[in-house]
Write an enzyme that holds these catalytic residues in place. Sequence first.
Site, mmCIF file in Angstrom:
data_model
loop_
_atom_site.group_PDB
_atom_site.id
_atom_site.type_symbol
_atom_site.label_atom_id
_atom_site.label_comp_id
_atom_site.label_asym_id
_atom_site.label_seq_id
_atom_site.Cartn_x
_atom_site.Cartn_y
_atom_site.Cartn_z
ATOM 1 N N CYS A 1 -11.940 -29.052 -3.408
ATOM 2 C CA CYS A 1 -10.692 -29.806 -3.280
ATOM 3 C C CYS A 1 -9.510 -29.085 -3.915
ATOM 4 O O CYS A 1 -8.363 -29.249 -3.470
ATOM 5 C CB CYS A 1 -10.837 -31.215 -3.843
ATOM 6 N N ASP A 2 -9.725 -28.272 -4.970
ATOM 7 C CA ASP A 2 -8.630 -27.532 -5.606
ATOM 8 C C ASP A 2 -7.850 -26.722 -4.570
ATOM 9 O O ASP A 2 -6.628 -26.528 -4.686
ATOM 10 C CB ASP A 2 -9.156 -26.546 -6.650
ATOM 11 N N ALA A 3 -8.586 -26.218 -3.578
ATOM 12 C CA ALA A 3 -7.976 -25.342 -2.579
ATOM 13 C C ALA A 3 -6.835 -26.019 -1.840
ATOM 14 O O ALA A 3 -5.931 -25.345 -1.323
ATOM 15 C CB ALA A 3 -9.040 -24.866 -1.584
ATOM 16 N N LEU A 4 -6.850 -27.353 -1.790
ATOM 17 C CA LEU A 4 -5.821 -28.072 -1.045
ATOM 18 C C LEU A 4 -4.457 -28.023 -1.743
ATOM 19 O O LEU A 4 -3.437 -28.364 -1.144
ATOM 20 C CB LEU A 4 -6.248 -29.524 -0.813
ATOM 21 N N PHE A 5 -4.445 -27.602 -2.986
ATOM 22 C CA PHE A 5 -3.190 -27.322 -3.690
ATOM 23 C C PHE A 5 -2.827 -25.842 -3.547
ATOM 24 O O PHE A 5 -1.659 -25.496 -3.387
ATOM 25 C CB PHE A 5 -3.334 -27.661 -5.179
#
Length: 1016
Positions: free
Chosen positions: A159-163
């Site tokens: 989910c970090d990748a979505l930032f």
Amino acid sequence: MRIFKFYFLLITLGLGGFSIEAQSIDPTSVRDKMQRVANWQIEHFRDTYSGRKKPHHIADWTNGALYVGMVEYAKMAKDDQYWNWLKNIGEQQKWELHWRKYMADDHTIGQMYLELFRKYGDTTMIKSTKDRFDYIMANPSTQPITLDNYKHMERWTWCDALFMAPPIWAKLSNITGDKKYSDWMLKEYDATKEHLFDKEEHLFYRDNSFMSKRDHGKKIFWSRGNGWVFGGLTLLMDEYEPGSKEYEYFKSIYLKMAKKLIAIQTQEGHWAMSLLNQDVYKTPETSGTAFFTFGLAWGVNNGLLDDATYRPHIEKAWNCLISHINKDGMLGYVQPIGAGPDKSFKNETEVYGAGAFLAAGSQVYKMVGGQPIFQISEPDYIKSPKTGMTRKHWKDAALYMLEGAFSYIHSNNDPLKFPKIGNVAYPRWESQVPVEQLEGLCRTLFVASPLLKENPDLNINGIKIAEYYRQNMINLIDSNHPSFIKDKEGKWPGQTLVEFGALSMSMFVIPEVLWDPLSQEQKDILAKKMISYADGPTVPSNWKFFNIFILSFFKDQGYQVNETLLVDYLNKSLEHYRGDGWYNDNPAYDYYSMWAFQMYGPVWSQVFGKKYYPEIADKFKENFLPMAENYPYMFSEDGKMIAWGRSISYRFASVSPFPLLGFYEADIENANWGGYRRTASGVLLQFLQHPKFMKDRIPTLGFYGLFDPATQPYSCRGSVFWMAKSFLSLLSPEDSKFWNEVENNGVWENELKNTTTTNRFYEGSKIMVTNYKNIGASEIRAWCYVPRKDLKQEFRSSENYNKLSYNSAFPWQADNAKGVASMSYVFKTNIKETPYESGHLYRFNKFKNGVYYRKLNSEYIDGVTLQLADIPLDNGILRVDKIQSDKKVAFSLGNYALPDIHGGIKTYVKKRNKKEIHIIDNGVYQLATVPVLGWDSINSIKSTDIHPESKESMVTNVSKTYLPSDKNKVFVTAFLWKKSGEQFTDDELMVVKKVKVKKDNITITHTNNTKTNVSY
């Protein structure tokens, strides 16, 4: 009087001697906290974090997240040093992304590159990012959307990748105009969302490895992981138009998450590291909390979230975050690099935590009313070591203001009419609109004139500024145009005279731009119109100059004018002079003495007077020169003006005489030009860099924001551009001493260098200026006697003139209906319509042996008088006042007030022999009120909406109910101050050692056993 022992009186629930008021959030405080964190992080940028042996690579995702927040702070900072720091990072990295081609973390730095491109327009900054993304689209990864044993990281499988990556794709699409980047990103984003978003909890799993895990029986949703997503959603929505399919897609996710987040926020204000396990993870964690604060505040600012519902959660979160900033500026309790809930520590941080905090602060700042400020580009700290401001920066500031005004202009027929704010300013009816538009036109010209003199082809937003002003001057004489102004009808010239006076000044400055291009017919019609207002009655004050400038301009252009009236008004203006540089503006003194008489006189002399009336011009010069010596003492050591007199919304026009002294360089050989410029630039920045100064890109009506008590009914939104007379300084030559001598602190580092407190009394005006070296503050005492009964212009008898003193460190607080006093006496009248009467009928008595004497009468209670004596101390004021009354009367006296700008005001109480001393502390200053003799009670009072700097404020009042039978008629009060963090000693608080009263003679033994005799 004996030496008394002091001790702390504990008040409220065991707070160790003090209570803290409920914490409010002020934009000044928000920006200050952001600056501290940003500066600390830059200083410690190459430290090691998270137990690593080496610093993070400058292109690492950790720093990429820092840069996202630093960009937001760079937009708010006072100068461009933060932009330069970011730009230097990009240059070191040669504008390349990090090494892994597909890895989202290694793309994060691209967000900074694209924002720097938006500022500087250098395509080099984005070429590498565009090339990388073009390659990815041409060669898409074939890996699955799952994350297993840290494989499969070429797609957004955590989910970090979505930032980290999606905002770059959206920005690139906007910058290039090519929708392919956005379309590709949306497809990939949706794949990740469908994989990791829990449709029941409306939160994201960090990755698929967490889906089957439970922590104390609950699903595991990592705080920072969801913070990455939530913060990223705001960055994405910023790139799309509301209502677009892309915007609505992200909005639907965002709203679900926002609703969930406020339901699981802890009572302390943070979010637990495992979001559903508050009872297990009780240690604060600031990186996730900061991202959530950022996202929620963004939602309120953009109208997606209900303010009443969400603001309390945001405020609680922000106050929680700032409580974890240490004294050096480090944000603590940032969880180290990880992939799920773990531990955080008070004294440990990470770069991405600072980035999240700065992003949060940028939105909280907006939410609480903070506005974009003037930013100094490439400050020159060699020529101007105090402010960085040179003539170039003054031009930048003028353009900054003019661009704000012209943001409302789309064609030459659009009027300079701005959004109305407040309840006092006009227009109040439609017939006032033409004059309102005239004010906007003529007053913004004070900014435009010097810019047009240097660049007649100035263009703003596609509008040719010179053509715009000429067209709108023509509109004034076109009877079919909404801006048409009639020739004067009747005797009263009204506000139109003021604006035509301003217009004539600008026509004097740039006739080649405004006047010469007009046709002869247009000139004749405009001349007839303007002269009709000037040739006749005027207000017996500085208004005479408006008649003078109009008549002078048209005489200079060869028109027949009433020269008898012109000379009469010139001589009557000179009659207002009272010596030492002071003019009386009928019926009182204020900055009009300086920004009116002492600006108009020299300017008129230069453009007209020396040619036609040299003897009168010489008199204006003679009256002007004493300002070189006396005026600098009215400003603080750091270059701030005292908020005193009416029309505070015109503010920094007060510095206009400093550059005008350049007209007479040969007559003031020992002038401190560097000191003059330091003060002038300091005052300009005092306002242009205040977070509340601008609203709707236009200066506000108040001190630093909307403040109705300082607004007069003759003001409209365009009125504030009167302050732009300061920019007439740009008419002084580039090689003048004013612009070229090295900045210094003027009288503060010369004449006041080895002083503590000094008084300067001016005999003609009966004004006293005091300088307090300990806090670098200036203070003024004056007098004004204007009854309120049947007064049409109520401001003439208001707080603008009638405080006991005005201090550069403590802006005045307004009176309120409850009788709360700030640096004023208040009488309880028992009159239904006017239950409380603030002191306003002052007469000067004398100045003797360092004591300033006045007499205060009550207007509403016959026979009540206070004889006043002010004794400035090294760190405050000692008041020795005596009542004369044959009847019972209740009254109070207030110290200066403190605004709540740093999240709460501390109150301390010390007690001696059943008498209390109150100390209030707002994190910048602390004020002590010592009721030495005569008072019944003391109270520190919190108020709302009566202070110009903040919504909430506090002041300490002492009170008395006096009976004619009382033997003691003398009241002795000490108002003391220190900077916050410095302790008052017992000796300082026991400033008065002895009081001896013998009829009308009072002897006060005070500091260092000094004896002061007071005799009314």
